[in-house]
Structure formats: structure tokens, C-alpha cells
Enzyme design. Sequence first.
Site, PDB file in Angstrom:
ATOM      1  N   CYS A   1      34.130  20.089  -1.300  1.00 56.06           N
ATOM      2  CA  CYS A   1      35.052  18.951  -1.230  1.00 56.06           C
ATOM      3  C   CYS A   1      35.268  18.314  -2.607  1.00 56.06           C
ATOM      4  CB  CYS A   1      34.465  17.936  -0.238  1.00 56.06           C
ATOM      5  SG  CYS A   1      35.252  16.325  -0.242  1.00 56.06           S
TER       6      CYS A   1
ATOM      7  N   CYS B   1      34.496  14.575  -2.796  1.00 59.51           N
ATOM      8  CA  CYS B   1      33.037  14.395  -2.709  1.00 59.51           C
ATOM      9  C   CYS B   1      32.403  14.605  -4.083  1.00 59.51           C
ATOM     10  CB  CYS B   1      32.422  15.384  -1.715  1.00 59.51           C
ATOM     11  SG  CYS B   1      33.024  15.214  -0.018  1.00 59.51           S
TER      12      CYS B   1
END
Length: 147
Positions: A74, A77
Site C-alpha cells: 500500500c 501506508c
Amino acid sequence: MTTTTDTKHITVRCQFCAAWNRIDAARAADRPKCGKCGTPIRLDRPLKLDTDSFHRTIEDTDLPVLVDFYADWCGPCKMMAPLVDELAAEYQGRALIAKLDTDKAPAIQESFQVRGIPTTIVFRNGKEAKRRVGAVPKAALEELLKD
């Protein structure tokens, strides 16, 4: 003078030998060691949680527990990771900062209805207290930790 009823504890599993440790939060910066293997337990960085350690850590820790629900692939993230690292260093002894890889713990992700990542949830007394979805600045993470 602090009495034992005022003492806050952090309950974590050793990343090396998997033994459970109960740590006095006031001494978190003193680099406590695992009671079984003697390895230092680093609370100045996010604690990696998994399916086996998640519930006990959340439920048995007296401090607020901020959990970053993330995945390695991600992009947002990855952008938030350094901020979560900074938070762990700055809040040690006042909050436990942890990370949960949603790809490795889908049942936990589902039980908390995490639909998008990153999702940050703060737990108090074993219960969800606050939640934020998406990549956010450090100030927004700090706001989640306020009472």
C-alpha cells in the site's frame, strides 16, 4: 509516590521467543527485557501485532493502543510509516503504538470492518475509541491519542 493501583502496564509478546511480558509503562523508555530470553523489548518503535498477539495486547494494556492497519504493498501506508515510527518514539510510556499487516490477519481486519487502508484505530480499555481512515498527517494521529 505512585501506588500499585496507579501503575499502568503494557502487555506485549516478545518478538523473539513469543513469551508474554507485562511492562511498567513508566519504565518503557528504560529498554525493558523479555523475562524469558532477556532480549530488549523496543517500545520506541511500532510493535508488530499478528492474529495471535492482537487481542491480548489490546485488552491487557492499560494505556491507549494506536494500531496502524496496513499492507506492505500500500503506497499511502508507506507514506504514513515514518510518522507512525516517530509517534512510537515520542509516545513511549504514554501510549503503545502498533502495526497490523491486514494481509496476514484478514480475520482481525474483517472483525473491525476495516475496508480501506491505512486505517488507524485507537483502543482504550480493550475497546475501539477512535478511528481514522486514509493517510493522515502526524498531527491527526496525535489527535487520535488525546482523551
